[in-house]
Design a protein around this motif. Structure first.
Motif, PDB file in Angstrom:
ATOM      1  N   GLY A   1       4.626 -15.822 -20.953  1.00  0.00           N
ATOM      2  CA  GLY A   1       4.696 -14.506 -20.846  1.00  0.00           C
ATOM      3  C   GLY A   1       3.139 -14.077 -20.333  1.00  0.00           C
ATOM      4  N   GLU A   2       2.538 -14.956 -19.989  1.00  0.00           N
ATOM      5  CA  GLU A   2       1.304 -14.683 -19.507  1.00  0.00           C
ATOM      6  C   GLU A   2       1.210 -13.654 -18.123  1.00  0.00           C
ATOM      7  OE1 GLU A   2      -2.906 -16.718 -17.735  1.00  0.00           O
ATOM      8  OE2 GLU A   2      -1.201 -17.984 -18.528  1.00  0.00           O
ATOM      9  N   ALA A   3       0.210 -12.691 -18.298  1.00  0.00           N
ATOM     10  CA  ALA A   3       0.380 -11.603 -17.022  1.00  0.00           C
ATOM     11  C   ALA A   3      -1.237 -11.217 -16.823  1.00  0.00           C
ATOM     12  CB  ALA A   3       1.017 -10.592 -17.265  1.00  0.00           C
ATOM     13  N   LYS A   4      -1.380 -10.644 -15.703  1.00  0.00           N
ATOM     14  CA  LYS A   4      -2.891 -10.078 -15.379  1.00  0.00           C
ATOM     15  C   LYS A   4      -2.943  -8.737 -15.762  1.00  0.00           C
ATOM     16  CE  LYS A   4      -2.855 -12.458 -11.020  1.00  0.00           C
ATOM     17  NZ  LYS A   4      -2.760 -12.274  -9.220  1.00  0.00           N
ATOM     18  N   LEU A   5      -3.989  -8.573 -16.595  1.00  0.00           N
ATOM     19  CA  LEU A   5      -4.433  -7.132 -16.765  1.00  0.00           C
ATOM     20  C   LEU A   5      -5.410  -6.561 -15.905  1.00  0.00           C
ATOM     21  CD1 LEU A   5      -4.617  -4.429 -18.542  1.00  0.00           C
ATOM     22  CD2 LEU A   5      -6.083  -5.897 -20.210  1.00  0.00           C
ATOM     23  N   ARG A   6      -5.159  -5.451 -15.392  1.00  0.00           N
ATOM     24  CA  ARG A   6      -6.112  -4.905 -14.187  1.00  0.00           C
ATOM     25  C   ARG A   6      -6.383  -3.401 -14.528  1.00  0.00           C
ATOM     26  NH1 ARG A   6      -6.579  -9.661 -13.953  1.00  0.00           N
ATOM     27  NH2 ARG A   6      -6.393 -10.969 -11.898  1.00  0.00           N
ATOM     28  N   PHE A   7      -7.579  -2.846 -14.599  1.00  0.00           N
ATOM     29  CA  PHE A   7      -7.686  -1.584 -14.820  1.00  0.00           C
ATOM     30  C   PHE A   7      -9.137  -1.017 -14.237  1.00  0.00           C
ATOM     31  CE2 PHE A   7      -9.203  -3.751 -18.770  1.00  0.00           C
ATOM     32  CZ  PHE A   7     -10.511  -3.293 -19.081  1.00  0.00           C
ATOM     33  N   PHE A   8      -9.421   0.093 -14.004  1.00  0.00           N
ATOM     34  CA  PHE A   8     -10.522   0.384 -13.603  1.00  0.00           C
ATOM     35  C   PHE A   8     -11.081   1.853 -14.151  1.00  0.00           C
ATOM     36  CE2 PHE A   8      -7.670   2.577 -10.378  1.00  0.00           C
ATOM     37  CZ  PHE A   8      -8.187   3.791 -10.572  1.00  0.00           C
TER      38      PHE A   8
ATOM     39  N   GLN B   1       0.999  -1.210   0.073  1.00  0.00           N
ATOM     40  CA  GLN B   1       0.095  -0.082   0.007  1.00  0.00           C
ATOM     41  C   GLN B   1       0.970   1.288  -0.039  1.00  0.00           C
ATOM     42  OE1 GLN B   1      -2.496  -0.383   3.180  1.00  0.00           O
ATOM     43  NE2 GLN B   1      -4.076  -1.795   2.279  1.00  0.00           N
ATOM     44  N   SER B   2       1.984   1.247   0.583  1.00  0.00           N
ATOM     45  CA  SER B   2       2.937   2.549   0.908  1.00  0.00           C
ATOM     46  C   SER B   2       3.875   2.585  -0.444  1.00  0.00           C
ATOM     47  CB  SER B   2       3.951   2.296   1.993  1.00  0.00           C
ATOM     48  OG  SER B   2       4.659   1.298   1.722  1.00  0.00           O
ATOM     49  N   GLY B   3       3.997   1.496  -1.225  1.00  0.00           N
ATOM     50  CA  GLY B   3       4.625   1.513  -2.214  1.00  0.00           C
ATOM     51  C   GLY B   3       6.212   1.802  -2.240  1.00  0.00           C
ATOM     52  N   VAL B   4       6.667   1.489  -1.032  1.00  0.00           N
ATOM     53  CA  VAL B   4       7.964   1.885  -0.640  1.00  0.00           C
ATOM     54  C   VAL B   4       9.168   1.074  -0.960  1.00  0.00           C
ATOM     55  CG1 VAL B   4       7.355   3.207   1.221  1.00  0.00           C
ATOM     56  CG2 VAL B   4       7.956   1.122   1.649  1.00  0.00           C
ATOM     57  N   LEU B   5       8.578  -0.398  -1.368  1.00  0.00           N
ATOM     58  CA  LEU B   5       9.563  -1.473  -1.731  1.00  0.00           C
ATOM     59  C   LEU B   5       8.956  -2.291  -2.835  1.00  0.00           C
ATOM     60  CD1 LEU B   5      10.681  -2.991   1.696  1.00  0.00           C
ATOM     61  CD2 LEU B   5      12.039  -1.397   0.409  1.00  0.00           C
ATOM     62  N   GLY B   6      10.107  -2.408  -3.887  1.00  0.00           N
ATOM     63  CA  GLY B   6       9.452  -3.531  -4.742  1.00  0.00           C
ATOM     64  C   GLY B   6       8.753  -3.205  -5.807  1.00  0.00           C
ATOM     65  N   ARG B   7       8.086  -2.149  -5.666  1.00  0.00           N
ATOM     66  CA  ARG B   7       6.936  -1.906  -6.661  1.00  0.00           C
ATOM     67  C   ARG B   7       6.979  -0.374  -7.226  1.00  0.00           C
ATOM     68  NH1 ARG B   7       2.392  -4.155  -8.092  1.00  0.00           N
ATOM     69  NH2 ARG B   7       2.532  -2.497  -9.465  1.00  0.00           N
ATOM     70  N   ASN B   8       8.077   0.018  -7.726  1.00  0.00           N
ATOM     71  CA  ASN B   8       8.170   1.375  -8.283  1.00  0.00           C
ATOM     72  C   ASN B   8       7.542   1.749  -9.192  1.00  0.00           C
ATOM     73  OD1 ASN B   8       9.871   0.798 -10.923  1.00  0.00           O
ATOM     74  ND2 ASN B   8      11.423  -0.064  -9.186  1.00  0.00           N
ATOM     75  N   LYS B   9       7.282   2.874  -9.782  1.00  0.00           N
ATOM     76  CA  LYS B   9       6.283   2.967 -10.765  1.00  0.00           C
ATOM     77  C   LYS B   9       6.630   2.434 -12.017  1.00  0.00           C
ATOM     78  CE  LYS B   9       6.759   7.447  -9.457  1.00  0.00           C
ATOM     79  NZ  LYS B   9       6.518   8.802  -9.556  1.00  0.00           N
ATOM     80  N   LYS B  10       7.889   2.556 -12.570  1.00  0.00           N
ATOM     81  CA  LYS B  10       8.540   1.994 -13.806  1.00  0.00           C
ATOM     82  C   LYS B  10       8.418   0.546 -13.888  1.00  0.00           C
ATOM     83  CE  LYS B  10      11.759   5.678 -14.430  1.00  0.00           C
ATOM     84  NZ  LYS B  10      11.015   6.339 -15.562  1.00  0.00           N
ATOM     85  N   SER B  11       8.197  -0.149 -12.848  1.00  0.00           N
ATOM     86  CA  SER B  11       7.966  -1.698 -12.804  1.00  0.00           C
ATOM     87  C   SER B  11       6.677  -2.004 -13.451  1.00  0.00           C
ATOM     88  CB  SER B  11       8.000  -2.359 -11.510  1.00  0.00           C
ATOM     89  OG  SER B  11       7.015  -2.176 -10.594  1.00  0.00           O
ATOM     90  N   LEU B  12       5.866  -0.995 -13.635  1.00  0.00           N
ATOM     91  CA  LEU B  12       4.477  -1.356 -14.213  1.00  0.00           C
ATOM     92  C   LEU B  12       4.670  -1.283 -15.909  1.00  0.00           C
ATOM     93  CD1 LEU B  12       2.229   0.886 -12.187  1.00  0.00           C
ATOM     94  CD2 LEU B  12       2.172  -1.704 -12.101  1.00  0.00           C
TER      95      LEU B  12
ATOM     96  N   ILE C   1      -5.443  -3.452  -8.242  1.00  0.00           N
ATOM     97  CA  ILE C   1      -4.449  -3.201  -9.439  1.00  0.00           C
ATOM     98  C   ILE C   1      -2.978  -3.347  -8.781  1.00  0.00           C
ATOM     99  CG2 ILE C   1      -5.965  -1.738 -10.705  1.00  0.00           C
ATOM    100  CD1 ILE C   1      -4.467   0.649  -9.939  1.00  0.00           C
ATOM    101  N   GLY C   2      -2.894  -3.788  -7.780  1.00  0.00           N
ATOM    102  CA  GLY C   2      -1.558  -4.227  -6.848  1.00  0.00           C
ATOM    103  C   GLY C   2      -0.878  -3.173  -6.161  1.00  0.00           C
TER     104      GLY C   2
ATOM    105  N   CYS D   1      -7.319   4.069 -14.369  1.00  0.00           N
ATOM    106  CA  CYS D   1      -6.008   3.556 -14.458  1.00  0.00           C
ATOM    107  C   CYS D   1      -5.817   1.993 -14.883  1.00  0.00           C
ATOM    108  CB  CYS D   1      -5.378   3.813 -13.044  1.00  0.00           C
ATOM    109  SG  CYS D   1      -4.788   5.443 -12.767  1.00  0.00           S
ATOM    110  N   TRP D   2      -4.601   1.815 -15.328  1.00  0.00           N
ATOM    111  CA  TRP D   2      -4.467   0.400 -15.631  1.00  0.00           C
ATOM    112  C   TRP D   2      -3.096   0.010 -15.178  1.00  0.00           C
ATOM    113  CZ3 TRP D   2      -0.276  -1.307 -18.930  1.00  0.00           C
ATOM    114  CH2 TRP D   2       0.197  -0.075 -19.655  1.00  0.00           C
ATOM    115  N   ALA D   3      -2.976  -1.397 -14.854  1.00  0.00           N
ATOM    116  CA  ALA D   3      -1.777  -2.075 -14.601  1.00  0.00           C
ATOM    117  C   ALA D   3      -1.388  -3.405 -15.192  1.00  0.00           C
ATOM    118  CB  ALA D   3      -1.345  -2.008 -13.123  1.00  0.00           C
ATOM    119  N   ILE D   4      -0.213  -3.665 -15.316  1.00  0.00           N
ATOM    120  CA  ILE D   4      -0.026  -5.364 -15.914  1.00  0.00           C
ATOM    121  C   ILE D   4       0.547  -5.867 -14.642  1.00  0.00           C
ATOM    122  CG2 ILE D   4       1.157  -6.798 -17.301  1.00  0.00           C
ATOM    123  CD1 ILE D   4      -1.073  -5.505 -18.622  1.00  0.00           C
ATOM    124  N   LEU D   5       0.360  -6.978 -13.949  1.00  0.00           N
ATOM    125  CA  LEU D   5       0.668  -7.460 -12.743  1.00  0.00           C
ATOM    126  C   LEU D   5       1.217  -8.916 -13.076  1.00  0.00           C
ATOM    127  CD1 LEU D   5      -2.055  -6.542 -10.249  1.00  0.00           C
ATOM    128  CD2 LEU D   5      -0.085  -5.431 -10.707  1.00  0.00           C
ATOM    129  N   PRO D   6       2.236  -9.472 -12.515  1.00  0.00           N
ATOM    130  CA  PRO D   6       2.640 -10.861 -12.659  1.00  0.00           C
ATOM    131  C   PRO D   6       1.701 -11.832 -12.218  1.00  0.00           C
ATOM    132  CG  PRO D   6       4.236  -9.792 -11.053  1.00  0.00           C
ATOM    133  CD  PRO D   6       3.155  -8.616 -11.490  1.00  0.00           C
TER     134      PRO D   6
END
Length: 326
Positions: free
Chosen positions: A234-241, A112-123, A188-189, A220-225
């Protein structure tokens, strides 16, 4: 994702039905553009923020801290490693529960805080050394097919007649990075995602009284592993709202005002998609494959799930279909 949403997506992915993808005209082209076009020319864009309550994070923090304290009682961790002849019996079940809640709470709060492991560019780039597909630049139309589905927890009278509300929405997947703020959106992760634009402020459907306009504000949208199992294709989750501030209704089918979450599947290369879904794949930028069918839900948290502290409760609204626009 909760179990209902996950099962719903699995059924969509592995159903044997084949869907032909057609090119359809863009809504903005038919309507001569919309208010959003004027807003974009002026450089104005709507702010997108989390709809989750910080209360859920506070409750989760309290639960995790209490479990952490409990772990140091004589009947838990000290009893496991340092039990003496006069020590009270070790409560292994309570120890396991407390370990779980400490781990779950810490991981959730970090996400939720986004401080570790999920930087913006990883999306939109590499994650953990494996390439993740990106939909940045994709323009398409999704058709919402809202109505009663098996397994939904919507009220028993909702869409009981079997009627459906069909709502077409044109989308543009932008690479612009968005920070939803704490605590983000679980679906959306977390708190970081990319902007999802709608060319028009209003979309339309035909109801009993004629044409009805429905306001849609983008999202917004995101691609999640895929974390639940190994993915080698190469399959991934597509999430958006998308946000529908005024909702919509047709007969006994109602789209409640608020945020609608969409869940689907995409592939780094369209050719990597399983053969059984064949023509149900839409080819996007850089040959990314998007499964043409997906599920729709709305978040409804309450006392039973401690207002989201134990994970969001998602109510199935129906399904959607993706098509190209030209």
């Amino acid at each position: 994702d909760n179990s209902i949403q996950s099962n719903f997506n699995v059924n969509l992915l592995f159903q044997k039905k084949t869907l032909k993808i057609h090119n359809v005209p863009a809504i903005s082209a038919m309507n001569g553009g919309g208010d959003n076009d004027e807003n974009e020319r002026r450089g104005g864009k709507k702010k997108v923020a989390s709809t989750s309550l910080p209360l859920s994070s506070i409750i989760l923090t309290i639960i995790a801290l209490r479990s952490l304290i409990q772990l140091f009682l004589p009947t838990e961790i000290p009893g496991v490693f340092f039990a003496g002849s006069n020590a009270p019996p070790t409560d292994y079940i309570a120890t396991a529960f407390d370990v779980f809640f400490v781990g779950y709470g810490a991981q959730t709060l970090v996400d939720q805080s986004g401080v570790l492991g999920r930087n913006k560019k990883s999306l939109v780039s590499d994650t953990g050394g494996m390439s993740q597909p990106s939909l940045a630049g994709l323009e398409c139309r999704i058709t919402l097919n809202i109505g009663r589905e098996q397994g939904t927890w919507m009220d028993k009278d909702w869409a009981a007649s079997g009627a459906r509300l069909v709502l077409p929405v044109n989308l543009r997947f932008s690479q612009e990075e968005i920070d939803l703020g704490f605590p983000g959106e679980e679906a959306i992760g977390g708190r970081f995602c990319n902007r999802l634009e709608t060319p028009d402020n209003f979309v339309t459907f035909v109801g009993p009284q004629g044409e009805v306009k429905v306001r849609v504000d983008g999202g917004c949208w995101a691609i999640l592993p895929i974390s639940e199992r190994q993915s080698d294709n190469g399959e991934a989750k597509l999430r958006f709202f998308l946000d529908f501030p005024d909702g919509a209704s047709r007969n006994d089918v109602t789209l409640p005002a608020g945020r609608v979450f969409f869940s689907g599947v995409c592939f780094e290369q369209a050719s990597n998609a399983p053969s059984e879904i064949g023509e149900s794949i839409l080819v996007g930028p850089d040959n990314v494959g998007i499964l043409a069918d997906g599920g729709m839900t709305m978040k409804k948290n309450g006392l039973l799930n401690l207002y989201g502290a134990l994970g969001d409760t998602n109510l199935i609204l129906g399904r959607y279909k993706v098509e190209k626009v030209y």
